[in-house]
Design an enzyme around this catalytic site. Sequence first.
Site, mmCIF file in Angstrom:
data_model
loop_
_atom_site.group_PDB
_atom_site.id
_atom_site.type_symbol
_atom_site.label_atom_id
_atom_site.label_comp_id
_atom_site.label_asym_id
_atom_site.label_seq_id
_atom_site.Cartn_x
_atom_site.Cartn_y
_atom_site.Cartn_z
ATOM 1 N N VAL A 125 0.833 -1.208 0.000
ATOM 2 C CA VAL A 125 0.000 0.000 0.000
ATOM 3 C C VAL A 125 0.867 1.256 0.000
ATOM 4 C CG1 VAL A 125 -1.832 1.269 1.184
ATOM 5 C CG2 VAL A 125 -1.833 -1.233 1.231
ATOM 6 N N CYS A 126 1.470 1.553 1.130
ATOM 7 C CA CYS A 126 2.146 2.838 1.308
ATOM 8 C C CYS A 126 3.478 2.925 0.576
ATOM 9 C CB CYS A 126 2.320 3.131 2.791
ATOM 10 S SG CYS A 126 0.727 3.307 3.632
#
Length: 203
Positions: A125-126
């Site tokens: 995700v990040c």
Amino acid sequence: MASFATVRDPLNDHLLTPQNAALVIIDFQPVQVSSIASRPKRELVANIIALARIGKLYGLPVVLSTVNVDTGRNQPTIHQITEVLAGVEPIDRTSINAWEDEDFVRAVKATGRGKLVMAALWTEVCLVHPALDAIREGFEVYPVIDCVGGTSPEAHELGVQRLVQAGAKPVGWVQLICELQRDWNREKTTAGFADILFAVEGH
């Protein structure tokens, strides 16, 4: 045996150099670290400390970012990183994708560097989201794979695959420090190089 008398242009070198790269560290906060399931947490923390020390040793511009600290929903960056990078002010966001935060993007572009060495939690995700956006905007992205982790081994692996498919260039922290050092004759960083390289268990 002798190194070439003329050092390659560090700004235009196709390899990473202290003059052409910036370090981006995203969301290394207690909740994110504790939720990692793709790598032992102690190893993860040791590796990200090594990465932070590498950035400091070679004078890389550093962009440090957190999510939801100012809202009170999350805790700040783990102290092991901020102790190394004292003086680097984290950019806090509410966006999951750091590249959707104006202050973050402005800070990355302000480094003036075209090569971004990136580590973030979680991988899937990040790390993936801002890396894909950075690549789309013309940056070369070097995710430091042994300094990141996902919510499961599969999630981490799928994240790495997506990065590679998009053109990211995965590295490990040992590979990175050797690429930045390049020559034992660069004595200004030799002692620090050896200290970082051999400080982490197993190296």
